[in-house]
Design a protein around this motif. Structure first.
Motif, mmCIF file in Angstrom:
data_model
loop_
_atom_site.group_PDB
_atom_site.id
_atom_site.type_symbol
_atom_site.label_atom_id
_atom_site.label_comp_id
_atom_site.label_asym_id
_atom_site.label_seq_id
_atom_site.Cartn_x
_atom_site.Cartn_y
_atom_site.Cartn_z
ATOM 1 N N GLU A 175 1.109 -1.272 -0.190
ATOM 2 C CA GLU A 175 -0.147 0.212 0.194
ATOM 3 C C GLU A 175 0.964 1.047 0.094
ATOM 4 O O GLU A 175 0.415 2.827 -0.570
ATOM 5 C CB GLU A 175 -0.633 0.257 1.236
ATOM 6 C CG GLU A 175 -1.938 -1.019 1.307
ATOM 7 C CD GLU A 175 -2.801 -1.051 2.348
ATOM 8 O OE1 GLU A 175 -2.487 -0.141 3.014
ATOM 9 O OE2 GLU A 175 -4.367 -1.728 2.663
ATOM 10 N N ARG A 176 1.801 1.147 0.816
ATOM 11 C CA ARG A 176 3.532 2.117 0.600
ATOM 12 C C ARG A 176 3.296 2.950 -0.496
ATOM 13 O O ARG A 176 3.934 3.606 -1.339
ATOM 14 C CB ARG A 176 4.187 1.926 2.082
ATOM 15 C CG ARG A 176 3.238 2.353 3.337
ATOM 16 C CD ARG A 176 5.016 2.136 4.299
ATOM 17 N NE ARG A 176 5.447 1.521 4.096
ATOM 18 C CZ ARG A 176 5.644 0.900 5.166
ATOM 19 N NH1 ARG A 176 4.832 0.263 5.911
ATOM 20 N NH2 ARG A 176 6.982 -0.447 4.111
ATOM 21 N N ASN A 177 3.387 1.974 -1.206
ATOM 22 C CA ASN A 177 4.151 2.180 -2.749
ATOM 23 C C ASN A 177 3.544 1.862 -3.865
ATOM 24 O O ASN A 177 3.754 1.977 -5.065
ATOM 25 C CB ASN A 177 5.164 1.164 -2.750
ATOM 26 C CG ASN A 177 6.387 0.662 -1.648
ATOM 27 O OD1 ASN A 177 7.373 1.518 -2.675
ATOM 28 N ND2 ASN A 177 7.170 -0.929 -0.606
ATOM 29 N N GLY A 178 2.125 1.328 -3.314
ATOM 30 C CA GLY A 178 0.851 1.746 -4.892
ATOM 31 C C GLY A 178 1.024 0.822 -5.170
ATOM 32 O O GLY A 178 0.582 0.914 -6.705
ATOM 33 N N PRO A 184 -4.551 -6.626 -4.190
ATOM 34 C CA PRO A 184 -5.734 -8.653 -4.086
ATOM 35 C C PRO A 184 -4.876 -9.436 -3.485
ATOM 36 O O PRO A 184 -5.832 -10.151 -2.764
ATOM 37 C CB PRO A 184 -6.194 -7.896 -5.151
ATOM 38 C CG PRO A 184 -5.869 -7.020 -5.972
ATOM 39 C CD PRO A 184 -4.127 -7.119 -5.439
ATOM 40 N N LYS A 185 -3.819 -10.007 -4.585
ATOM 41 C CA LYS A 185 -3.406 -11.339 -3.690
ATOM 42 C C LYS A 185 -3.020 -12.041 -2.309
ATOM 43 O O LYS A 185 -3.562 -12.564 -1.810
ATOM 44 C CB LYS A 185 -2.121 -11.884 -4.078
ATOM 45 C CG LYS A 185 -2.481 -10.961 -6.137
ATOM 46 C CD LYS A 185 -0.987 -11.525 -7.162
ATOM 47 C CE LYS A 185 -0.801 -11.301 -8.393
ATOM 48 N NZ LYS A 185 0.394 -11.826 -8.531
ATOM 49 N N VAL A 186 -2.489 -10.585 -1.076
ATOM 50 C CA VAL A 186 -1.879 -10.795 -0.409
ATOM 51 C C VAL A 186 -3.650 -10.725 0.269
ATOM 52 O O VAL A 186 -3.104 -11.591 1.687
ATOM 53 C CB VAL A 186 -1.672 -9.725 -0.152
ATOM 54 C CG1 VAL A 186 -0.585 -9.742 1.460
ATOM 55 C CG2 VAL A 186 0.084 -9.899 -0.423
ATOM 56 N N ALA A 187 -4.505 -9.794 0.020
ATOM 57 C CA ALA A 187 -5.587 -9.548 1.028
ATOM 58 C C ALA A 187 -6.299 -11.089 0.792
ATOM 59 O O ALA A 187 -6.858 -10.868 1.677
ATOM 60 C CB ALA A 187 -6.208 -8.241 0.798
ATOM 61 N N LEU A 188 -6.437 -11.089 -0.290
ATOM 62 C CA LEU A 188 -6.890 -12.591 -0.665
ATOM 63 C C LEU A 188 -6.663 -13.603 -0.025
ATOM 64 O O LEU A 188 -7.228 -14.797 1.288
ATOM 65 C CB LEU A 188 -6.939 -13.071 -2.016
ATOM 66 C CG LEU A 188 -7.830 -14.622 -2.450
ATOM 67 C CD1 LEU A 188 -9.321 -14.331 -1.720
ATOM 68 C CD2 LEU A 188 -7.715 -14.965 -3.722
ATOM 69 N N PHE A 260 -12.244 -6.263 -4.606
ATOM 70 C CA PHE A 260 -13.376 -5.846 -5.625
ATOM 71 C C PHE A 260 -12.462 -4.940 -6.252
ATOM 72 O O PHE A 260 -13.355 -4.033 -7.482
ATOM 73 C CB PHE A 260 -14.539 -4.894 -5.211
ATOM 74 C CG PHE A 260 -15.014 -6.619 -3.685
ATOM 75 C CD1 PHE A 260 -14.797 -7.836 -5.006
ATOM 76 C CD2 PHE A 260 -16.461 -6.644 -3.556
ATOM 77 C CE1 PHE A 260 -15.515 -9.031 -4.875
ATOM 78 C CE2 PHE A 260 -17.011 -7.550 -3.508
ATOM 79 C CZ PHE A 260 -17.201 -8.761 -3.672
ATOM 80 N N LYS A 261 -11.731 -3.545 -5.263
ATOM 81 C CA LYS A 261 -11.470 -2.374 -6.500
ATOM 82 C C LYS A 261 -10.239 -2.667 -6.862
ATOM 83 O O LYS A 261 -10.196 -1.771 -8.045
ATOM 84 C CB LYS A 261 -10.704 -1.668 -5.340
ATOM 85 C CG LYS A 261 -10.464 -0.012 -6.142
ATOM 86 C CD LYS A 261 -9.816 0.574 -4.705
ATOM 87 C CE LYS A 261 -9.754 2.318 -5.541
ATOM 88 N NZ LYS A 261 -8.790 3.641 -3.738
ATOM 89 N N ASN A 262 -9.507 -4.009 -7.207
ATOM 90 C CA ASN A 262 -8.536 -3.791 -7.657
ATOM 91 C C ASN A 262 -8.029 -5.040 -8.441
ATOM 92 O O ASN A 262 -6.763 -5.348 -9.232
ATOM 93 C CB ASN A 262 -7.171 -3.832 -7.091
ATOM 94 C CG ASN A 262 -6.988 -2.229 -6.734
ATOM 95 O OD1 ASN A 262 -7.173 -1.419 -7.015
ATOM 96 N ND2 ASN A 262 -6.866 -1.340 -5.154
ATOM 97 N N GLY A 263 -8.739 -5.931 -8.151
ATOM 98 C CA GLY A 263 -8.436 -7.860 -8.375
ATOM 99 C C GLY A 263 -8.667 -8.182 -9.827
ATOM 100 O O GLY A 263 -9.561 -7.710 -9.811
#
Length: 707
Positions: A175-178, A184-188, A260-263
């Protein structure tokens, strides 16, 4: 290297050169993997600058993964913990040195540096997301093979908080590096560790995380090498700065929103299924149902990968259980019908492998199926799913069978339930119920007699209710449903024997409130299931007795079956005689035949045989020609009378023969019925013997006259 050169004389270039040698030797035959790991561990201590240290640590983690004996096995727990320690150190280094940029596409040999520049951005090779995914997979595989009834399994589960802390730190770094591509891979991965935990389990894990943080010791003092032991003891603690969210719903909502925003499509689908599963275990059936229907996942899940299909099956199972706990019997049955009716519920939920009787699996297929199995702590209790499904089917099917006594399968909703019930009824001796199926079938027989008390006694004796969180509320709901369905079954069965029924007596018989009985009976009247009306002054149900007698019901049933058989005979005759062909041979609907009458195939009283228009409709009304009393032969296209049942070949297509011969009341033995076609002639329907085979009712239906 360290044996020949003093540590103080080691330069940046020497470390880089040795690192390249180690990288080039990886994967070669005869290379000692353990020796490579030890060399890289030493290089970490002598690396010059944060960037070079990060590069060495990244190669060290990759070398630790190489210690895995094969893809079929799992990484040793001690090696797994070492990887966690190294990755936490790498993240700490990146946080302290923001000028070091990690790029998975960067190649080490592109730049040749003699020293590390200061104050400039430095690119280094590394893939933190791939490391996190590999660690997650290795932990998943270890939980698959460890015996769940041992302390080792519980100890392995205690390693989950430190992985969650690592994944959260990687997500914060992205997130810090945008880096919206990898977030999404780590969030999943985080979401798949949270979705199956209810609030009680989530809070227990949160307390475990806090306890581990309180007992935290220095990570560098935790690892002690003991080569004599097969699995050396390595202790890793949760970082002190990791904070696990207090509200599980909020944590899941944030992760799902990020996905949902980036995956991509697969990631979004899995996130949606995880959200549905989590809402279902928290008894939010309508919220989970709305998510499922709005996403249309049930339409496209068959085109997805097998692991996503397994997740969909798990979500549907929990959705059915949530519907049952909420008292929604029809919805619960609909959710579980496909899952239980397949007969492979264990395989569909990835909770076991069944040996197919007539199917042999290759070793590769068995290995793939083993990799897809769920760890024990993620299992859904199969007995609970079976109990809920059979109880839902019983509450739906018993009143239905009572409403259709002559044809219990007329409105069948559960084939599996009827199959189990038929098996139970065929038993010569029925002992006390032992398993789930026996308990539900015994309760079914009691409910069919209207004995709701015995049915409840059978169902409440099931041990699976101890696995339901709100056991008391669920059993109370089940008792109410049994009383209501027993009342409906009683009214379906015995309403024709009464002129009137007392409301107070029904309330007393089934121990139901007056309002509930009134609602049930009124709904049956509105649905035309019960022919009667309320008499308010006397508080009774006045029956109208519009139901047919048993003889009338049997007659209607016989007529229905006769119509089906007649239709089959009609179709068979039409196919044999060409009656279903299109209007083609004789010029379409405009062509008329002589001898058929002006209406195209009308019955000619003088000739006794009807001309048949070639281009008209295919099949017609049944003509009982025996009642006509005519026995004439068929009539050819040239208007001359031919032999009985024969049309003249010279005149094109012959016409149908003796109508009486095709009826069930033949006056004489039938001749052949032949057809000519366009001056040639084709064989048609021949002989009375064939007619006898075609008609199981003793007569054939005549053809409809062409228009």
């Amino acid at each position: 290297m360290h044996a020949c050169v003093p540590r103080a004389d080691i330069s940046y270039e020497m470390v880089s050169k040795k690192l390249k040698e180690i990288i080039l030797s990886r994967g070669r035959r005869g290379t000692d993997k353990q020796e490579q790991v030890e060399m890289l561990q030493f290089l970490v201590t002598i690396a010059k600058g944060p960037a070079q240290r990060f590069e060495v640590m990244a190669q060290l983690v990759s070398s630790l993964f190489d210690l895995n004996p094969g893809m079929a096995g799992h990484l040793k727990t001690s090696v797994w913990k070492k990887c966690i320690i190294q990755l936490l150190e790498m993240l700490k280094l990146l946080e302290e040195n923001p000028h070091v940029k990690v790029d998975e596409n960067f190649e080490t040999g592109e730049e040749v540096r003699t020293e590390e520049p200061e104050g400039e951005d430095i690119q280094v090779w590394g893939n933190l997301v791939a490391f996190v995914e590999r660690l997650d997979d290795e932990m998943f595989k270890s939980l698959q093979v460890i015996d769940p009834h041992t302390h080792e399994y519980m100890a392995r589960l205690k390693d989950e908080p430190v992985f969650l802390a690592l994944a959260q730190k990687v997500l914060d770094y992205l997130e810090r590096n945008g880096d919206s591509k990898n977030m999404p891979k780590v969030a999943l991965r985080l979401l798949e560790h949270f979705y199956y935990k209810n609030k009680k389990v989530y809070n227990a894990m949160r307390l475990l995380t806090i306890k581990q943080q309180e007992e935290q010791a220095a990570a560098e003092d935790a690892a002690e090498e003991e080569p004599d032991e097969p699995d050396e003891k390595v202790d890793v603690k949760v970082p002190a700065d990791y904070v696990m969210g207090e509200d599980s719903e909020k944590v899941l909502s944030e992760l799902v929103s990020l996905i949902f925003k980036n995956g991509d499509e697969r990631t979004k689908a899995r996130a949606m299924l995880c959200s549905i599963y989590n809402k279902a275990i928290h008894d939010d059936f309508y919220g989970a149902r709305d998510l499922l229907l709005m996403s249309h996942l049930q339409d496209s899940v068959h085109n997805m990968d097998i692991s996503t299909q397994i997740l969909h099956n798990r979500a549907m199972a929990q959705l059915g259980l949530a519907a049952f706990r909420s008292g929604l019997i029809v919805e619960g049955h609909a959710c579980l019908n496909d899952l239980y009716g397949s007969g492979h519920m264990k395989e569909l939920l990835a909770q076991g492998m069944a040996m197919a009787r007539y199917q042999e699996k290759t070793p590769e297929q068995e290995l793939l199926e083993k990799r897809r199995q769920m760890p024990f702590h993620m299992h859904i209790t199969l007995e609970l799913v079976e109990s809920v499904y059979l109880i839902c089917a019983m509450l739906l099917e018993v009143p239905n069978m009572a409403a259709n006594p002559l044809n219990p399968r007329k409105k069948m909703q559960s084939k599996s339930f009827h199959r189990h019930l038929d098996t139970y009824n065929r038993q010569m001796f029925t002992g006390p119920p032992e398993n789930v199926r026996d308990h539900v079938m015994a309760a079914t027989k009691a409910l069919m007699r209207g004995d709701w008390q015995k049915a409840y006694a059978y169902l409440s004796a099931l041990t699976v209710w101890n696995l339901v969180p709100a056991k008391t509320e669920v059993l109370a709901m089940l008792l109410t449903k049994l009383q209501s369905e027993a009342l409906r079954t009683y009214l379906f069965t015995y309403s024709s024997q009464y002129n009137s029924l007392s409301l107070d007596q029904l309330c007393q018989m089934y121990n139901l409130p007056e309002k509930t009985v009134y609602n049930l009976v009124s709904r049956m009247m509105m649905n035309e299931e019960l022919h009667g009306s309320w008499d308010q002054p006397t508080r009774t149900i006045v029956m109208h007795n519009l139901d047919a007698s048993r003889l009338q019901q049997l007659a209607v049933q016989f007529a229905d079956k006769a119509l089906v058989m007649i239709d089959l005979n009609e179709r068979a005759l039409a196919y044999r005689t060409g009656g279903l062909r299109d209007n083609d041979d004789d010029g379409g609907p405009g062509s008329r035949r002589r001898g058929g009458g002006g209406g195209g195939g009308g019955w000619n009283e003088e000739e006794g045989g009807g001309g048949r228009n070639r281009g008209g409709a295919k099949l017609g009304m049944v003509r009982n020609t025996a009642m006509q009393g005519r026995g004439g032969g068929g009539r050819g296209d040239d208007g001359q009378r031919g032999p009985r049942g024969m049309g003249r070949r010279e005149g094109g297509r012959g016409d149908r023969g003796d109508r009486a011969e095709r009826s069930g009341f033949r006056e004489r033995g039938g001749g052949n019925y032949d057809r000519g076609d366009r001056g040639g002639g084709r064989g048609g329907f021949r002989g009375g013997a064939n007619q006898d085979r075609m008609s199981s009712l003793g007569f054939l239906r005549g053809g409809r006259d062409d228009q």
